[in-house]
Motif scaffolding. Structure first.
Motif, short mmCIF file in Angstrom:
data_model
loop_
_atom_site.label_atom_id
_atom_site.label_comp_id
_atom_site.label_asym_id
_atom_site.label_seq_id
_atom_site.Cartn_x
_atom_site.Cartn_y
_atom_site.Cartn_z
N LEU A 344 -34.67 45.97 -1.35
CA LEU A 344 -36.07 45.62 -1.60
C LEU A 344 -36.39 44.27 -0.97
O LEU A 344 -35.66 43.30 -1.16
N GLY A 345 -37.53 44.20 -0.28
CA GLY A 345 -37.98 42.92 0.24
C GLY A 345 -38.38 42.00 -0.90
O GLY A 345 -39.06 42.43 -1.84
N VAL A 346 -37.99 40.73 -0.84
CA VAL A 346 -38.23 39.80 -1.94
C VAL A 346 -38.59 38.43 -1.39
O VAL A 346 -38.18 38.07 -0.28
N ARG A 347 -39.37 37.68 -2.15
CA ARG A 347 -39.66 36.29 -1.80
C ARG A 347 -39.84 35.49 -3.08
O ARG A 347 -40.13 36.03 -4.15
N ARG A 348 -39.64 34.19 -2.97
CA ARG A 348 -39.92 33.30 -4.10
C ARG A 348 -41.42 33.09 -4.21
O ARG A 348 -42.13 33.06 -3.20
N ILE A 349 -41.88 32.95 -5.46
CA ILE A 349 -43.32 32.92 -5.69
C ILE A 349 -43.61 32.12 -6.95
O ILE A 349 -42.76 32.01 -7.83
N ARG A 350 -44.79 31.53 -7.02
CA ARG A 350 -45.23 30.84 -8.24
C ARG A 350 -46.21 31.72 -8.99
O ARG A 350 -46.91 32.53 -8.40
N THR A 351 -46.28 31.53 -10.30
CA THR A 351 -47.28 32.24 -11.08
C THR A 351 -48.40 31.29 -11.47
O THR A 351 -48.17 30.22 -12.04
N MET A 352 -49.62 31.69 -11.13
CA MET A 352 -50.78 30.92 -11.52
C MET A 352 -51.20 31.27 -12.95
O MET A 352 -51.78 30.45 -13.66
N ALA A 353 -50.90 32.50 -13.36
CA ALA A 353 -51.23 32.95 -14.71
C ALA A 353 -50.12 32.58 -15.68
O ALA A 353 -48.98 32.35 -15.28
N GLY A 354 -50.46 32.53 -16.95
CA GLY A 354 -49.46 32.31 -17.98
C GLY A 354 -48.81 33.62 -18.37
O GLY A 354 -49.41 34.68 -18.28
N HIS A 355 -47.56 33.56 -18.81
CA HIS A 355 -46.82 34.76 -19.22
C HIS A 355 -45.90 34.40 -20.38
O HIS A 355 -45.56 33.24 -20.60
N ASP A 356 -45.45 35.44 -21.09
CA ASP A 356 -44.49 35.23 -22.17
C ASP A 356 -43.20 34.59 -21.66
O ASP A 356 -42.55 33.83 -22.38
N SER A 357 -42.84 34.88 -20.43
CA SER A 357 -41.62 34.31 -19.85
C SER A 357 -41.70 32.79 -19.79
O SER A 357 -40.67 32.10 -19.88
N VAL A 358 -42.91 32.24 -19.61
CA VAL A 358 -43.07 30.79 -19.54
C VAL A 358 -42.74 30.16 -20.89
O VAL A 358 -42.09 29.12 -20.97
N ALA A 359 -43.19 30.81 -21.97
CA ALA A 359 -42.86 30.32 -23.31
C ALA A 359 -41.36 30.45 -23.58
O ALA A 359 -40.71 29.52 -24.07
N MET A 360 -40.79 31.60 -23.23
CA MET A 360 -39.37 31.83 -23.50
C MET A 360 -38.47 30.90 -22.68
O MET A 360 -37.38 30.52 -23.11
N ASN A 361 -38.95 30.52 -21.51
CA ASN A 361 -38.18 29.63 -20.64
C ASN A 361 -37.98 28.25 -21.26
O ASN A 361 -37.15 27.47 -20.79
N ARG A 362 -38.71 27.96 -22.32
CA ARG A 362 -38.54 26.68 -23.01
C ARG A 362 -37.31 26.66 -23.90
O ARG A 362 -36.82 25.58 -24.26
N ILE A 363 -36.81 27.85 -24.29
CA ILE A 363 -35.70 27.87 -25.25
C ILE A 363 -34.44 28.56 -24.74
O ILE A 363 -33.36 28.30 -25.24
N VAL A 364 -34.59 29.46 -23.76
CA VAL A 364 -33.42 30.11 -23.16
C VAL A 364 -33.67 30.25 -21.67
O VAL A 364 -34.82 30.21 -21.21
N PRO A 365 -32.63 30.44 -20.86
CA PRO A 365 -32.84 30.71 -19.45
C PRO A 365 -33.65 31.99 -19.27
O PRO A 365 -33.28 33.04 -19.81
N ALA A 366 -34.75 31.90 -18.57
CA ALA A 366 -35.64 33.05 -18.39
C ALA A 366 -35.76 33.39 -16.91
O ALA A 366 -35.66 32.53 -16.03
N LEU A 367 -36.02 34.65 -16.67
CA LEU A 367 -36.14 35.19 -15.31
C LEU A 367 -37.41 36.03 -15.28
O LEU A 367 -37.67 36.80 -16.22
N MET A 368 -38.20 35.88 -14.23
CA MET A 368 -39.42 36.69 -14.12
C MET A 368 -39.54 37.26 -12.72
O MET A 368 -39.28 36.56 -11.73
N MET A 369 -39.94 38.53 -12.67
CA MET A 369 -40.14 39.21 -11.40
C MET A 369 -41.55 39.78 -11.33
O MET A 369 -42.13 40.16 -12.35
N PHE A 370 -42.09 39.83 -10.12
CA PHE A 370 -43.39 40.44 -9.87
C PHE A 370 -43.23 41.66 -8.98
O PHE A 370 -42.35 41.70 -8.11
N ILE A 371 -44.12 42.65 -9.18
CA ILE A 371 -44.32 43.71 -8.21
C ILE A 371 -45.73 43.56 -7.66
O ILE A 371 -46.57 42.88 -8.26
N PRO A 372 -46.05 44.17 -6.51
CA PRO A 372 -47.36 43.95 -5.89
C PRO A 372 -48.53 44.48 -6.70
O PRO A 372 -48.42 45.47 -7.44
#
Length: 416
Positions: A344-372
């Motif tokens: 699968l083609g992949v690139r690093r990307i920033r999220t402009m929107a907020g997500h649950d992963s952003v909250a969880m990333n405060r307490i445990v290592p979190a990973l987030m992926m996007f699809i188009p």
């Protein structure tokens, strides 16, 4: 556990709260939200997974291979915006359920128990359309918001979160699973992946978010009998505030800052009464906290001058401030490795929107992926991602979850 079974489930859930133009309306703790929750619980029960509901309405489907061990959490949210899209959030939950099922089968076939268990989560009120602030359930879970205060939050009709959850039978008391890491897959809600012809985005950071709670206080009077010079019209002043929020982006480089006023209420909301009070929420976002701060400061100055010009009072309060979050490098690299293995083609990307992963990333290592996202459209009925992209995302989430339950990211430890 095939692609077809995932797609069947996804398109079935999209019929719950379906709108005329192929969207969904499943706001938090409504009857429609309750129906998707029942579907989630049924999916888990059919497979013998334990279901828990905590004190803010978060739902967990637990796969426990090693009793007493902590859990890798994967998931997203099933609630939607009013007249929203059928992909935002729901895709991540349904993808997580199917990924968990695949991981369970592979573990049982291998006979090798992983060090960590797995839980699929449906977070409460991620959207914040009915109850503000958004990302409520995961933020309470992470200790970023107080549960009792959030239960007392009321919607525009005066119904509290507590009353709404009790009303649909999902104000729980169950113990929350102990997390060791978190992964979420979501639609991009932007055009980058589509433009570059890539299947997967590895989210590396979130934008800074700052909201302003604005109360414009004028004087109620008769629209027909009050001379124009004698009016203190809160709605006229508020309309100028809306334009100020929109236009402040012009003071910065293009696309460096986004802003909006998405909610506005007025009193007494009568066609023959000059408005006495208008309440609105301004939303400022940028990858740079300094840009948001500069925009905020300019708005405060301009709003103060506007209040003086109109001889009214405008109260402005900082609300729902969320700093830039950087996701662990190890998680980004894991996404890239999985993408390479799956072709699968992949690139690093920033999220402009907020997500649950952003909250969880405060307490445990979190990973987030996007699809188009087709045309980058979201939070509306036209929101769309293709079946092929969704299926590829489920494949990627499956491999990520398998790596996580076997210890990937665990060495990163709990975050501050």
């Amino acid at each position: 556990m095939s692609a077809e079974s995932f797609l069947k489930d996804f398109h079935h859930v999209a019929t719950i709260g379906a709108t005329a133009n192929h969207g969904v309306d499943r706001q938090a703790a409504t009857a429609e939200d309750a129906r998707t929750r029942a579907w989630f619980a049924g999916f888990a029960a059919d497979r013998g997974w334990e279901v828990r509901v905590d004190g803010i309405g978060n739902m967990f489907a637990l796969l426990t291979w090693r009793p007493g061990a902590p859990f890798v959490l994967i998931g997203s949210h099933l609630d939607s915006q009013p007249l929203g899209g059928r992909f935002d959030g729901a895709y991540g939950v349904i993808a997580a359920l199917h990924a968990a099922q695949r991981v369970d089968r592979r573990i049982l076939e291998s006979g090798m128990l992983p060090p960590f268990n797995l839980a699929v989560v449906n977070w409460f009120n991620e959207e914040g359309g009915r109850f503000a602030p958004s990302i409520m359930g995961s933020s309470v879970f992470a200790g970023l918001m107080d549960q009792e205060k959030m239960l007392d939050v009321a919607d525009l009709q005066g119904t509290t979160v507590r009353q709404a959850l009790e009303g649909i039978g999902y104000l729980g008391t169950d113990e929350r699973p102990e997390p060791v890491s978190y992964a979420e897959i979501h639609i991009e809600q932007g055009r980058i992946l589509e433009r570059e012809g890539l299947r997967l985005g590895a989210v590396e950071s979130s934008w800074y978010t700052q909201k302003l709670d604005i109360e414009v206080l004028g004087e109620q009077s008769h629209t027909g009998a009050t001379a124009m010079a004698d009016r203190h019209d809160a709605l006229v002043a508020a309309s100028k505030v809306v334009l100020m929020v929109h236009d402040v982006t012009k003071d910065f480089e293009e696309e460096a800052l986004v802003s909006s006023v998405g909610q506005l209420t007025l009193e007494p909301n009568s066609p023959i009464v000059v408005a006495r009070r208008v309440h609105l929420v301004a939303d400022l976002r940028s990858g740079s906290p300094e840009i948001v701060q500069a925009a905020r400061d300019k708005l405060l100055k301009d709003i103060a001058a506007l209040a003086k010009e109109h001889d009214i009072r405008i109260n402005v309060r900082d609300f729902d401030i969320r700093p830039v979050q950087h996701f662990p490098e190890a998680g980004i690299e894991l996404t890239e490795k999985v993408a390479a293995n799956l072709g699968l083609g992949v690139r690093r990307i920033r999220t402009m929107a907020g997500h649950d992963s952003v909250a969880m990333n405060r307490i445990v290592p979190a990973l987030m992926m996007f699809i188009p996202s087709v045309d980058g459209v979201s939070h509306c009925e036209r929101e769309f991602s293709t079946d092929a992209d969704m299926v590829a995302g489920v494949d990627a989430l499956t491999e990520v979850a398998l790596e996580l339950v076997n210890g990937a990211l665990a060495a990163s430890g709990r975050k501050d």
